[in-house]
Design a protein around this motif. Structure first.
Motif, PDB file in Angstrom:
ATOM      1  N   THR A   1      35.051 -19.399 -27.048  1.00  0.00           N
ATOM      2  CA  THR A   1      35.126 -20.820 -27.384  1.00  0.00           C
ATOM      3  C   THR A   1      33.835 -21.574 -27.061  1.00  0.00           C
ATOM      4  O   THR A   1      33.714 -22.754 -27.376  1.00  0.00           O
ATOM      5  N   ALA A   2      32.870 -20.897 -26.446  1.00  0.00           N
ATOM      6  CA  ALA A   2      31.627 -21.554 -26.033  1.00  0.00           C
ATOM      7  C   ALA A   2      30.593 -21.549 -27.152  1.00  0.00           C
ATOM      8  O   ALA A   2      30.346 -20.517 -27.776  1.00  0.00           O
ATOM      9  N   ALA A   3      29.985 -22.715 -27.417  1.00  0.00           N
ATOM     10  CA  ALA A   3      28.890 -22.800 -28.377  1.00  0.00           C
ATOM     11  C   ALA A   3      27.651 -22.181 -27.736  1.00  0.00           C
ATOM     12  O   ALA A   3      27.239 -22.594 -26.649  1.00  0.00           O
ATOM     13  N   VAL A   4      27.079 -21.173 -28.409  1.00  0.00           N
ATOM     14  CA  VAL A   4      25.913 -20.482 -27.852  1.00  0.00           C
ATOM     15  C   VAL A   4      24.672 -20.634 -28.710  1.00  0.00           C
ATOM     16  O   VAL A   4      23.597 -20.168 -28.344  1.00  0.00           O
ATOM     17  N   GLY A   5      24.808 -21.282 -29.857  1.00  0.00           N
ATOM     18  CA  GLY A   5      23.645 -21.465 -30.710  1.00  0.00           C
ATOM     19  C   GLY A   5      24.013 -22.026 -32.063  1.00  0.00           C
ATOM     20  O   GLY A   5      25.169 -22.320 -32.347  1.00  0.00           O
ATOM     21  N   ILE A   6      22.985 -22.154 -32.874  1.00  0.00           N
ATOM     22  CA  ILE A   6      23.133 -22.587 -34.257  1.00  0.00           C
ATOM     23  C   ILE A   6      22.353 -21.600 -35.104  1.00  0.00           C
ATOM     24  O   ILE A   6      21.260 -21.168 -34.720  1.00  0.00           O
ATOM     25  N   VAL A   7      22.910 -21.227 -36.243  1.00  0.00           N
ATOM     26  CA  VAL A   7      22.199 -20.378 -37.189  1.00  0.00           C
ATOM     27  C   VAL A   7      22.102 -21.157 -38.498  1.00  0.00           C
ATOM     28  O   VAL A   7      23.051 -21.801 -38.926  1.00  0.00           O
ATOM     29  N   THR A   8      20.914 -21.124 -39.101  1.00  0.00           N
ATOM     30  CA  THR A   8      20.675 -21.848 -40.342  1.00  0.00           C
ATOM     31  C   THR A   8      20.421 -20.870 -41.488  1.00  0.00           C
ATOM     32  O   THR A   8      20.137 -19.687 -41.261  1.00  0.00           O
ATOM     33  N   ASP A   9      20.479 -21.406 -42.699  1.00  0.00           N
ATOM     34  CA  ASP A   9      20.155 -20.575 -43.853  1.00  0.00           C
ATOM     35  C   ASP A   9      18.719 -20.063 -43.760  1.00  0.00           C
ATOM     36  O   ASP A   9      18.420 -18.936 -44.138  1.00  0.00           O
ATOM     37  N   ARG A  10      17.841 -20.860 -43.205  1.00  0.00           N
ATOM     38  CA  ARG A  10      16.449 -20.427 -43.017  1.00  0.00           C
ATOM     39  C   ARG A  10      16.370 -19.269 -42.027  1.00  0.00           C
ATOM     40  O   ARG A  10      15.613 -18.322 -42.222  1.00  0.00           O
ATOM     41  N   ASP A  11      17.162 -19.330 -40.949  1.00  0.00           N
ATOM     42  CA  ASP A  11      17.211 -18.212 -39.998  1.00  0.00           C
ATOM     43  C   ASP A  11      17.611 -16.928 -40.710  1.00  0.00           C
ATOM     44  O   ASP A  11      17.027 -15.864 -40.468  1.00  0.00           O
TER      45      ASP A  11
ATOM     46  N   THR B   1      18.690 -17.415 -30.469  1.00  0.00           N
ATOM     47  CA  THR B   1      17.735 -17.250 -29.384  1.00  0.00           C
ATOM     48  C   THR B   1      17.871 -18.372 -28.364  1.00  0.00           C
ATOM     49  O   THR B   1      18.237 -19.488 -28.701  1.00  0.00           O
ATOM     50  N   GLY B   2      17.538 -18.042 -27.138  1.00  0.00           N
ATOM     51  CA  GLY B   2      17.456 -19.044 -26.093  1.00  0.00           C
ATOM     52  C   GLY B   2      18.757 -19.744 -25.764  1.00  0.00           C
ATOM     53  O   GLY B   2      19.834 -19.371 -26.213  1.00  0.00           O
ATOM     54  N   GLN B   3      18.627 -20.763 -24.995  1.00  0.00           N
ATOM     55  CA  GLN B   3      19.744 -21.575 -24.537  1.00  0.00           C
ATOM     56  C   GLN B   3      19.998 -22.678 -25.550  1.00  0.00           C
ATOM     57  O   GLN B   3      19.085 -23.375 -25.961  1.00  0.00           O
ATOM     58  N   VAL B   4      21.223 -22.826 -25.970  1.00  0.00           N
ATOM     59  CA  VAL B   4      21.558 -23.892 -26.906  1.00  0.00           C
ATOM     60  C   VAL B   4      21.561 -25.239 -26.172  1.00  0.00           C
ATOM     61  O   VAL B   4      22.017 -25.327 -25.038  1.00  0.00           O
ATOM     62  N   VAL B   5      20.986 -26.250 -26.812  1.00  0.00           N
ATOM     63  CA  VAL B   5      21.050 -27.597 -26.248  1.00  0.00           C
ATOM     64  C   VAL B   5      22.223 -28.312 -26.889  1.00  0.00           C
ATOM     65  O   VAL B   5      22.507 -28.124 -28.072  1.00  0.00           O
ATOM     66  N   THR B   6      22.915 -29.107 -26.111  1.00  0.00           N
ATOM     67  CA  THR B   6      24.090 -29.823 -26.592  1.00  0.00           C
ATOM     68  C   THR B   6      24.044 -31.263 -26.102  1.00  0.00           C
ATOM     69  O   THR B   6      23.253 -31.602 -25.214  1.00  0.00           O
ATOM     70  N   VAL B   7      24.908 -32.073 -26.690  1.00  0.00           N
ATOM     71  CA  VAL B   7      25.119 -33.439 -26.203  1.00  0.00           C
ATOM     72  C   VAL B   7      26.617 -33.654 -26.090  1.00  0.00           C
ATOM     73  O   VAL B   7      27.409 -32.935 -26.705  1.00  0.00           O
ATOM     74  N   GLY B   8      26.987 -34.645 -25.307  1.00  0.00           N
ATOM     75  CA  GLY B   8      28.392 -35.001 -25.161  1.00  0.00           C
ATOM     76  C   GLY B   8      28.801 -36.022 -26.202  1.00  0.00           C
ATOM     77  O   GLY B   8      27.978 -36.825 -26.650  1.00  0.00           O
ATOM     78  N   HIS B   9      30.056 -36.008 -26.576  1.00  0.00           N
ATOM     79  CA  HIS B   9      30.530 -36.933 -27.609  1.00  0.00           C
ATOM     80  C   HIS B   9      30.465 -38.392 -27.170  1.00  0.00           C
ATOM     81  O   HIS B   9      30.373 -39.290 -28.006  1.00  0.00           O
ATOM     82  N   THR B  10      30.473 -38.648 -25.876  1.00  0.00           N
ATOM     83  CA  THR B  10      30.387 -40.027 -25.388  1.00  0.00           C
ATOM     84  C   THR B  10      28.961 -40.446 -25.042  1.00  0.00           C
ATOM     85  O   THR B  10      28.740 -41.592 -24.648  1.00  0.00           O
ATOM     86  N   ASP B  11      28.008 -39.525 -25.201  1.00  0.00           N
ATOM     87  CA  ASP B  11      26.606 -39.873 -24.933  1.00  0.00           C
ATOM     88  C   ASP B  11      26.131 -40.928 -25.925  1.00  0.00           C
ATOM     89  O   ASP B  11      26.558 -40.943 -27.081  1.00  0.00           O
TER      90      ASP B  11
END
Length: 139
Positions: free
Chosen positions: A44-54, A75-85
């Motif tokens: 259930t943990a978000a670990v990254g984003i993959v794009t069509d370019r990737d 690759t690397g550590q995924v950066v995230t934000v909170g919904h209330t940020d």
């Protein structure tokens, strides 16, 4: 006037793929959903984003097989934000990490994704980026 939060501008319930899914599955999901980026999760943990370019540059062009797990493109550590940020926090996180999309969390739960297009629509609706983000995809 209340400060606008990430929840106000994000795309809710983003499409995800599991870190063990193959590049073929990822590409098919993008095609079916008509989107260019997916959140990659491990459980259930978000670990990254993959794009069509990737998929093209780091997958196909690098000679990876279609049955390769998408984990090899994340690759690397995924950066995230909170919904209330505040929206400004998302802008700063994206600027510092030099990324175009960021998963949005409520605690540890993925609830959305915010892109530079989403932010452009909100912060400068007359900009070229906002116009592009608002328009229908060109096939």
């Amino acid at each position: 006037m209340t400060q606008q939060t990430v929840a106000d501008v994000m795309t809710p319930s983003p499409t995800t793929v599991d870190i063990t899914d193959t590049l073929r599955t990822v590409a098919q999901t993008m095609a079916e959903q008509d989107i260019g980026a997916l959140v990659v999760r491990a459980g259930t943990a978000a670990v990254g984003i993959v794009t069509d370019r990737d998929l093209v540059v780091r997958g196909l062009a690098a000679g990876l097989a279609t049955d390769t797990p998408v984990q090899q493109l994340v690759t690397g550590q995924v950066v995230t934000v909170g919904h209330t940020d505040p929206v400004e926090t998302a802008v700063e996180v994206m600027r510092k990490a030099a990324v175009r999309r960021v998963p949005v969390l409520d605690g540890d739960t993925l609830v959305g994704i915010v892109s530079i297009g989403d932010l452009a629509l909100e912060r400068d609706p007359t900009s070229a980026l906002a116009d592009i983000s608002r328009s229908e995809p060109n096939r």
